[in-house]
Motif scaffolding. Structure first.
Motif, PDB file in Angstrom:
ATOM      1  N   VAL A  53      32.326  37.475  33.744  1.00 47.10           N
ATOM      2  CA  VAL A  53      32.917  37.025  32.483  1.00 47.10           C
ATOM      3  C   VAL A  53      34.259  37.720  32.250  1.00 47.10           C
ATOM      4  O   VAL A  53      34.323  38.947  32.149  1.00 47.10           O
ATOM      5  N   VAL A  54      35.313  36.917  32.168  1.00 48.74           N
ATOM      6  CA  VAL A  54      36.637  37.405  31.800  1.00 48.74           C
ATOM      7  C   VAL A  54      36.704  37.315  30.278  1.00 48.74           C
ATOM      8  O   VAL A  54      36.841  36.232  29.716  1.00 48.74           O
ATOM      9  N   GLY A  55      36.588  38.443  29.616  1.00 42.31           N
ATOM     10  CA  GLY A  55      36.419  38.479  28.166  1.00 42.31           C
ATOM     11  C   GLY A  55      37.694  38.397  27.366  1.00 42.31           C
ATOM     12  O   GLY A  55      37.945  39.257  26.515  1.00 42.31           O
ATOM     13  N   VAL A  56      38.499  37.379  27.617  1.00 38.43           N
ATOM     14  CA  VAL A  56      39.671  37.110  26.784  1.00 38.43           C
ATOM     15  C   VAL A  56      39.511  35.717  26.180  1.00 38.43           C
ATOM     16  O   VAL A  56      38.656  34.947  26.618  1.00 38.43           O
ATOM     17  N   SER A  57      40.343  35.384  25.203  1.00 37.50           N
ATOM     18  CA  SER A  57      40.104  34.146  24.463  1.00 37.50           C
ATOM     19  C   SER A  57      40.987  32.971  24.868  1.00 37.50           C
ATOM     20  O   SER A  57      40.597  31.828  24.672  1.00 37.50           O
ATOM     21  N   ARG A  58      42.157  33.203  25.401  1.00 35.68           N
ATOM     22  CA  ARG A  58      43.073  32.106  25.746  1.00 35.68           C
ATOM     23  C   ARG A  58      42.665  31.457  27.055  1.00 35.68           C
ATOM     24  O   ARG A  58      42.543  32.119  28.087  1.00 35.68           O
ATOM     25  N   THR A  59      42.479  30.146  27.027  1.00 36.92           N
ATOM     26  CA  THR A  59      42.024  29.406  28.205  1.00 36.92           C
ATOM     27  C   THR A  59      42.944  29.622  29.404  1.00 36.92           C
ATOM     28  O   THR A  59      42.473  29.867  30.518  1.00 36.92           O
ATOM     29  N   ALA A  60      44.246  29.545  29.195  1.00 38.79           N
ATOM     30  CA  ALA A  60      45.184  29.709  30.310  1.00 38.79           C
ATOM     31  C   ALA A  60      45.054  31.086  30.948  1.00 38.79           C
ATOM     32  O   ALA A  60      45.093  31.222  32.179  1.00 38.79           O
ATOM     33  N   ARG A  61      44.875  32.123  30.138  1.00 41.46           N
ATOM     34  CA  ARG A  61      44.748  33.476  30.694  1.00 41.46           C
ATOM     35  C   ARG A  61      43.424  33.618  31.458  1.00 41.46           C
ATOM     36  O   ARG A  61      43.354  34.288  32.480  1.00 41.46           O
ATOM     37  N   ILE A  62      42.355  32.997  30.948  1.00 43.65           N
ATOM     38  CA  ILE A  62      41.067  33.016  31.654  1.00 43.65           C
ATOM     39  C   ILE A  62      41.228  32.347  33.005  1.00 43.65           C
ATOM     40  O   ILE A  62      40.777  32.876  34.033  1.00 43.65           O
ATOM     41  N   GLN A  63      41.884  31.185  33.031  1.00 40.69           N
ATOM     42  CA  GLN A  63      42.076  30.468  34.290  1.00 40.69           C
ATOM     43  C   GLN A  63      42.890  31.290  35.285  1.00 40.69           C
ATOM     44  O   GLN A  63      42.594  31.286  36.487  1.00 40.69           O
ATOM     45  N   GLU A  64      43.900  31.991  34.805  1.00 39.99           N
ATOM     46  CA  GLU A  64      44.698  32.838  35.691  1.00 39.99           C
ATOM     47  C   GLU A  64      43.842  33.953  36.288  1.00 39.99           C
ATOM     48  O   GLU A  64      43.926  34.241  37.487  1.00 39.99           O
ATOM     49  N   ALA A  65      43.004  34.565  35.460  1.00 38.52           N
ATOM     50  CA  ALA A  65      42.116  35.621  35.956  1.00 38.52           C
ATOM     51  C   ALA A  65      41.072  35.045  36.910  1.00 38.52           C
ATOM     52  O   ALA A  65      40.725  35.667  37.917  1.00 38.52           O
ATOM     53  N   HIS A  66      40.569  33.840  36.609  1.00 37.19           N
ATOM     54  CA  HIS A  66      39.601  33.204  37.508  1.00 37.19           C
ATOM     55  C   HIS A  66      40.198  33.004  38.896  1.00 37.19           C
ATOM     56  O   HIS A  66      39.521  33.236  39.902  1.00 37.19           O
ATOM     57  N   LEU A  67      41.448  32.588  38.955  1.00 34.03           N
ATOM     58  CA  LEU A  67      42.085  32.386  40.254  1.00 34.03           C
ATOM     59  C   LEU A  67      42.175  33.698  41.028  1.00 34.03           C
ATOM     60  O   LEU A  67      41.907  33.728  42.239  1.00 34.03           O
ATOM     61  N   VAL A  68      42.508  34.775  40.355  1.00 37.36           N
ATOM     62  CA  VAL A  68      42.550  36.077  41.023  1.00 37.36           C
ATOM     63  C   VAL A  68      41.158  36.437  41.549  1.00 37.36           C
ATOM     64  O   VAL A  68      41.012  36.898  42.684  1.00 37.36           O
ATOM     65  N   ILE A  69      40.129  36.212  40.751  1.00 35.28           N
ATOM     66  CA  ILE A  69      38.761  36.511  41.182  1.00 35.28           C
ATOM     67  C   ILE A  69      38.378  35.652  42.388  1.00 35.28           C
ATOM     68  O   ILE A  69      37.776  36.149  43.350  1.00 35.28           O
ATOM     69  N   LEU A  70      38.720  34.369  42.368  1.00 38.92           N
ATOM     70  CA  LEU A  70      38.419  33.506  43.512  1.00 38.92           C
ATOM     71  C   LEU A  70      39.101  34.018  44.768  1.00 38.92           C
ATOM     72  O   LEU A  70      38.502  34.045  45.850  1.00 38.92           O
ATOM     73  N   HIS A  71      40.340  34.462  44.647  1.00 42.96           N
ATOM     74  CA  HIS A  71      41.039  35.011  45.802  1.00 42.96           C
ATOM     75  C   HIS A  71      40.433  36.342  46.242  1.00 42.96           C
ATOM     76  O   HIS A  71      40.375  36.629  47.447  1.00 42.96           O
ATOM     77  N   LEU A  72      39.965  37.138  45.300  1.00 40.28           N
ATOM     78  CA  LEU A  72      39.259  38.374  45.671  1.00 40.28           C
ATOM     79  C   LEU A  72      37.982  38.059  46.450  1.00 40.28           C
ATOM     80  O   LEU A  72      37.675  38.727  47.449  1.00 40.28           O
ATOM     81  N   LEU A  73      37.236  37.051  46.010  1.00 40.56           N
ATOM     82  CA  LEU A  73      36.031  36.645  46.742  1.00 40.56           C
ATOM     83  C   LEU A  73      36.387  36.238  48.169  1.00 40.56           C
ATOM     84  O   LEU A  73      35.715  36.641  49.128  1.00 40.56           O
ATOM     85  N   CYS A  74      37.460  35.451  48.322  1.00 42.47           N
ATOM     86  CA  CYS A  74      37.901  35.051  49.665  1.00 42.47           C
ATOM     87  C   CYS A  74      38.267  36.251  50.518  1.00 42.47           C
ATOM     88  O   CYS A  74      37.889  36.337  51.691  1.00 42.47           O
TER      89      CYS A  74
END
Length: 187
Positions: free
Chosen positions: A159-180
Motif C-alpha cells: 500500500v502506497v499511503g498517499v492520496s493523489r492518484t497520479a502520485r500513487i501510479q508513479e510509485a506503483h511503477l517504481v514498485i513494478l520495476h523493483l519487482l522486475c
C-alpha cells in the motif's frame, strides 16, 4: 524560477517515492512469491482498471520479454488485454466479473494474482481476489491510499499511503520495476 505547480508536484512525487522505502520488506516478499511461483512452473495473472490496467500490461510485457537482463521468459498474463473476453464477460456477467471469470478459467493452485488499484475498492478486483483465493491462487495487492477493501482481503498488500492518484501510479511503477529487478537478480 520553477512554476509553483511543478514544485508542488515534484514534492508530492518525492514523498510518494519515499513512502516505498517502508514497503521494502513486503516488496522483497512479493518478489520472492513471484519468483518461487515462476520457478515452479506457475504463472502470474495481473489486472487493474484504467491506468492500473496499463500497469498490468506493462508488467506482463517486462516479464514475458525482459526488463534489463537476458533470461528465460516468465509466464505473466495481463487480464486486461483481451477485448473480446472483456466485452463478452462484461456483457454476459457484468463488469464486476470481467477479471474473476478469467481467473476462474486460467488460475490454478500455485499461480499468483496481482491486483493493481489506486483506491483498493474496485468491485471487479475484489471479486477476482475472492475467486483466486477460492482456487488456491494467492493474491498480491498493489494498492494506494489506505488499501481500501482489497487491503484487508489480499494475501500480501503493498500500500502506497498517499492520496493523489497520479502520485500513487508513479510509485506503483517504481514498485513494478523493483519487482522486475529483484526477479532478474534471482536468475
Amino acid at each position: 524560477m520553477t512554476h509553483p505547480i511543478i514544485q508542488q508536484t515534484l514534492a508530492e512525487h518525492a514523498a510518494a517515492i519515499a513512502a516505498i522505502d517502508c514497503l521494502s520488506p513486503h516488496i522483497t516478499e512479493a518478489a520472492t512469491w513471484i519468483g518461487v511461483a515462476l520457478r515452479e512452473g506457475h504463472k502470474l495473472l495481473i489486472c487493474g482498471n484504467g491506468g492500473s490496467a496499463a500497469d498490468a500490461q506493462h508488467l506482463a510485457a517486462e516479464l514475458t520479454g525482459r526488463f534489463e537482463t537476458e533470461r528465460r521468459a516468465y509466464p505473466a498474463i495481463a487480464l486486461t488485454t483481451d477485448s473480446s473476453a472483456l466485452t463478452a464477460i462484461g456483457n454476459d456477467y457484468g463488469f464486476d466479473r470481467v477479471f474473476s471469470r478469467q481467473v476462474e478459467a486460467l488460475g490454478q493452485p500455485g499461480d499468483l494474482l496481482l491486483v493493481i488499484s489506486t483506491s483498493g475498492n474496485s468491485a471487479n478486483l475484489v471479486t477476482a481476489t475472492e475467486t483466486a483465493q477460492a482456487r488456491g491462487v494467492r493474491v498480491i495487492g498493489l494498492l494506494g491510499r489506505d488499501g481500501g477493501a482489497l487491503g484487508h482481503s489480499v494475501d500480501l498488500p503493498l500500500v502506497v499511503g498517499v492520496s493523489r492518484t497520479a502520485r500513487i501510479q508513479e510509485a506503483h511503477l517504481v514498485i513494478l520495476h523493483l519487482l522486475c529487478t529483484l526477479l532478474e537478480a534471482e536468475t
